[in-house]
Design a protein around this motif. Structure first.
Motif, PDB file in Angstrom:
ATOM      1  N   THR A  47      -2.182  -0.780  -4.742  1.00 13.53           N
ATOM      2  CA  THR A  47      -0.969   0.014  -4.533  1.00 13.53           C
ATOM      3  C   THR A  47      -0.635   0.025  -3.049  1.00 13.53           C
ATOM      4  OG1 THR A  47       0.118   2.103  -5.144  1.00 13.53           O
ATOM      5  CG2 THR A  47      -2.101   2.252  -4.198  1.00 13.53           C
ATOM      6  N   GLY A  48       0.470   0.698  -2.703  1.00 18.04           N
ATOM      7  CA  GLY A  48       0.879   0.791  -1.312  1.00 18.04           C
ATOM      8  C   GLY A  48       0.529   2.148  -0.728  1.00 18.04           C
ATOM      9  N   SER A  49       0.997   2.381   0.511  1.00 14.04           N
ATOM     10  CA  SER A  49       0.670   3.648   1.175  1.00 14.04           C
ATOM     11  C   SER A  49       1.784   4.128   2.099  1.00 14.04           C
ATOM     12  CB  SER A  49      -0.616   3.499   1.992  1.00 14.04           C
ATOM     13  OG  SER A  49      -0.456   2.492   2.986  1.00 14.04           O
ATOM     14  N   THR A  50       2.967   3.536   1.992  1.00 14.83           N
ATOM     15  CA  THR A  50       4.010   3.839   2.986  1.00 14.83           C
ATOM     16  C   THR A  50       5.369   4.152   2.388  1.00 14.83           C
ATOM     17  OG1 THR A  50       4.516   1.468   3.215  1.00 14.83           O
ATOM     18  CG2 THR A  50       2.894   2.400   4.741  1.00 14.83           C
ATOM     19  N   ASN A  51       5.452   4.365   1.087  1.00 15.07           N
ATOM     20  CA  ASN A  51       6.757   4.547   0.462  1.00 15.07           C
ATOM     21  C   ASN A  51       6.791   5.781  -0.426  1.00 15.07           C
ATOM     22  OD1 ASN A  51       8.455   1.957   1.096  1.00 15.07           O
ATOM     23  ND2 ASN A  51       6.419   1.215   0.585  1.00 15.07           N
ATOM     24  N   ALA A  52       7.133   6.914   0.167  1.00 12.85           N
ATOM     25  CA  ALA A  52       7.315   8.145  -0.606  1.00 12.85           C
ATOM     26  C   ALA A  52       8.602   8.027  -1.439  1.00 12.85           C
ATOM     27  CB  ALA A  52       7.422   9.338   0.343  1.00 12.85           C
ATOM     28  N   PRO A  53       8.624   8.566  -2.650  1.00 10.50           N
ATOM     29  CA  PRO A  53       7.588   9.384  -3.281  1.00 10.50           C
ATOM     30  C   PRO A  53       6.637   8.578  -4.165  1.00 10.50           C
ATOM     31  CG  PRO A  53       9.570   9.472  -4.603  1.00 10.50           C
ATOM     32  CD  PRO A  53       9.879   8.565  -3.437  1.00 10.50           C
ATOM     33  N   TRP A  54       6.565   7.271  -3.949  1.00  9.21           N
ATOM     34  CA  TRP A  54       5.773   6.412  -4.840  1.00  9.21           C
ATOM     35  C   TRP A  54       4.317   6.338  -4.432  1.00  9.21           C
ATOM     36  CZ3 TRP A  54       7.852   5.278  -9.277  1.00  9.21           C
ATOM     37  CH2 TRP A  54       9.241   5.385  -9.381  1.00  9.21           C
ATOM     38  N   HIS A  55       4.065   6.045  -3.182  1.00  7.40           N
ATOM     39  CA  HIS A  55       2.691   5.928  -2.689  1.00  7.40           C
ATOM     40  C   HIS A  55       2.717   6.146  -1.178  1.00  7.40           C
ATOM     41  CE1 HIS A  55       4.571   1.947  -3.549  1.00  7.40           C
ATOM     42  NE2 HIS A  55       4.464   1.852  -2.231  1.00  7.40           N
ATOM     43  N   THR A 107      -2.097  -3.528 -10.751  1.00  6.69           N
ATOM     44  CA  THR A 107      -1.233  -3.114  -9.654  1.00  6.69           C
ATOM     45  C   THR A 107      -0.247  -2.084 -10.176  1.00  6.69           C
ATOM     46  OG1 THR A 107      -1.325  -5.031  -8.155  1.00  6.69           O
ATOM     47  CG2 THR A 107       0.761  -3.877  -8.298  1.00  6.69           C
ATOM     48  N   CYS A 108      -0.187  -0.943  -9.490  1.00  3.67           N
ATOM     49  CA  CYS A 108       0.816   0.090  -9.772  1.00  3.67           C
ATOM     50  C   CYS A 108       1.513   0.383  -8.453  1.00  3.67           C
ATOM     51  CB  CYS A 108       0.171   1.356 -10.338  1.00  3.67           C
ATOM     52  SG  CYS A 108      -0.683   1.115 -11.903  1.00  3.67           S
ATOM     53  N   GLN A 227      16.831  -0.990 -13.033  1.00  3.10           N
ATOM     54  CA  GLN A 227      15.698  -1.921 -12.994  1.00  3.10           C
ATOM     55  C   GLN A 227      14.444  -1.164 -13.402  1.00  3.10           C
ATOM     56  OE1 GLN A 227      14.470  -2.894  -8.782  1.00  3.10           O
ATOM     57  NE2 GLN A 227      16.481  -2.030  -8.333  1.00  3.10           N
ATOM     58  N   SER A 228      13.568  -1.844 -14.132  1.00  7.37           N
ATOM     59  CA  SER A 228      12.366  -1.205 -14.666  1.00  7.37           C
ATOM     60  C   SER A 228      11.198  -1.354 -13.706  1.00  7.37           C
ATOM     61  CB  SER A 228      12.004  -1.828 -16.021  1.00  7.37           C
ATOM     62  OG  SER A 228      13.051  -1.653 -16.948  1.00  7.37           O
ATOM     63  N   TYR A 229      10.408  -0.276 -13.573  1.00 10.83           N
ATOM     64  CA  TYR A 229       9.161  -0.319 -12.820  1.00 10.83           C
ATOM     65  C   TYR A 229       7.998  -0.328 -13.813  1.00 10.83           C
ATOM     66  CZ  TYR A 229      11.371   0.829  -8.306  1.00 10.83           C
ATOM     67  OH  TYR A 229      12.116   0.810  -7.161  1.00 10.83           O
ATOM     68  N   SER A 230       7.093  -1.289 -13.650  1.00 12.30           N
ATOM     69  CA  SER A 230       5.924  -1.403 -14.518  1.00 12.30           C
ATOM     70  C   SER A 230       4.692  -1.730 -13.681  1.00 12.30           C
ATOM     71  CB  SER A 230       6.123  -2.514 -15.554  1.00 12.30           C
ATOM     72  OG  SER A 230       7.129  -2.192 -16.480  1.00 12.30           O
ATOM     73  N   CYS A 231       3.529  -1.490 -14.255  1.00 13.11           N
ATOM     74  CA  CYS A 231       2.286  -1.976 -13.660  1.00 13.11           C
ATOM     75  C   CYS A 231       2.099  -3.438 -14.054  1.00 13.11           C
ATOM     76  CB  CYS A 231       1.101  -1.150 -14.142  1.00 13.11           C
ATOM     77  SG  CYS A 231       1.146   0.592 -13.651  1.00 13.11           S
ATOM     78  N   ALA A 232       1.195  -4.112 -13.381  1.00  7.46           N
ATOM     79  CA  ALA A 232       0.936  -5.520 -13.670  1.00  7.46           C
ATOM     80  C   ALA A 232      -0.561  -5.754 -13.848  1.00  7.46           C
ATOM     81  CB  ALA A 232       1.451  -6.409 -12.543  1.00  7.46           C
ATOM     82  N   VAL A 233      -0.916  -6.562 -14.854  1.00  2.00           N
ATOM     83  CA  VAL A 233      -2.301  -6.963 -15.086  1.00  2.00           C
ATOM     84  C   VAL A 233      -2.344  -8.478 -15.230  1.00  2.00           C
ATOM     85  CG1 VAL A 233      -2.899  -4.777 -16.179  1.00  2.00           C
ATOM     86  CG2 VAL A 233      -2.123  -6.681 -17.599  1.00  2.00           C
ATOM     87  N   LYS A 234      -3.542  -9.016 -15.203  1.00  2.00           N
ATOM     88  CA  LYS A 234      -3.703 -10.463 -15.302  1.00  2.00           C
ATOM     89  C   LYS A 234      -3.310 -10.944 -16.694  1.00  2.00           C
ATOM     90  CE  LYS A 234      -7.017 -14.043 -13.921  1.00  2.00           C
ATOM     91  NZ  LYS A 234      -8.385 -14.279 -13.392  1.00  2.00           N
ATOM     92  N   ARG A 235      -2.663 -12.077 -16.754  1.00  2.00           N
ATOM     93  CA  ARG A 235      -2.271 -12.650 -18.043  1.00  2.00           C
ATOM     94  C   ARG A 235      -3.488 -13.032 -18.874  1.00  2.00           C
ATOM     95  NH1 ARG A 235       1.669 -17.583 -17.255  1.00  2.00           N
ATOM     96  NH2 ARG A 235       1.043 -17.757 -19.419  1.00  2.00           N
TER      97      ARG A 235
END
Length: 284
Positions: A47-55, A107-108, A227-235
């Motif tokens: 995840t990230g650390s610099t974009n409120a209110p997400w992370h 990844t979220c 636009q949709s926000y989703s988490c990502a995992v390995k295929r």
């Protein structure tokens, strides 16, 4: 008779050979990252650390935000403990590589779903629908989106500079004057100083500003460009993907709705309606 017996034995031998080949393949399919995570005892999340209110980081240096809460819901589903989690801070361009290389389990990080990205990673069901919104000053000349639209070229909209910024604003306000700024801070300063009547930004940012500075800003009441926000995992790991989808689905519609709704209210200031009881509305 002997010919019939020979054919039968040959058939049995072939079937046994196919079974012997298929068995390891079936066992391989049953092996999932889900099992590895449970055995490891913690979830590793990019995840990230610099974009409120997400992370972003709070005053104590802890990662907080809506993406962080989503990750904790997944850890809670795995271990009944939202803190059994290791966060890997990553840039936006590392969101997909860190999943595909196995550096993180998931990844979220406010990742917009596109067909191109879905070729590289498996995307979960969406946990948020983003869009462009209009942030306005409370007590300003205009009170709503309708007022801005009626003002035509008299309305000035600030926006972050990019190649499609003007077209993006004109999709909602065809005649408005568009002022582009090199940074988000300058874009908001234009609004605060009265140089702009509204700032075109992510709808989530509009809500966050209103939560952070109550009474100073208002939402124009219109959003576009979904636009949709989703988490990502390995295929290739359907079991792990299915598990994450189950957690997200039940957080938004079922047994864990209170947790999801509480996070939504905290970061976006919106009280979500309780999912309807009875026939699952998502299948209508």
């Amino acid at each position: 008779m002997f010919e019939t017996l020979r054919k039968t034995l040959t058939g049995l031998t072939a079937a046994a050979a196919l079974t012997a080949i298929a068995a390891p393949a079936a066992m391989a399919q049953e092996k999932s990252l889900l099992d590895d995570i449970l055995a490891r005892g913690k979830l590793i999340v990019g995840t990230g650390s610099t974009n409120a209110p997400w992370h972003f980081k709070d005053e104590s240096g802890n990662l907080v935000g809506f993406d962080i809460d989503i990750a904790k819901m997944i850890a809670m589903g795995l271990f009944k403990d939202p803190n059994k989690i290791e966060f890997v801070e990553q840039s936006s361009d590392a969101r997909i590589p860190n999943v595909t290389t196995g550096k993180v389990d998931i990844t979220c990080q406010f990742m917009t779903v596109t067909a191109e990205r879905a070729q590289q990673v498996a995307v979960t069901i969406p946990y948020y629908r983003e869009g462009v919104g209009l942030l306005m000053k409370a007590g300003g000349k205009y009170k709503s989106y309708d007022d801005l639209k009626k003002a035509g070229s008299g309305a000035v909209i600030s926006v972050l500079q990019n190649v499609y910024a003007e077209d993006m604003v004109h999709a909602a306000l065809p005649d408005a004057k568009v002022d582009q700024y090199e940074s988000v801070d300058l874009m908001y300063q234009a609004l605060s100083s009265g140089q702009a009547d509204a700032a075109a930004t992510d709808q989530s940012s509009v809500k966050w500003f209103i939560v952070q500075q109550p009474g100073q800003y208002i939402d124009a009441g219109y959003a576009w460009g979904p636009q949709s926000y989703s988490c990502a995992v390995k295929r290739g790991d359907q079991q792990w993907l299915n598990f994450v989808n189950t957690v997200l689905h039940e957080a938004m519609t079922g047994v864990d709705f209170a947790t999801y709704a509480g996070s939504f209210k905290k970061w976006f200031g919106v009280e979500l309606p309780q999912p309807a009881i009875g026939f699952p509305v998502e299948y209508k």
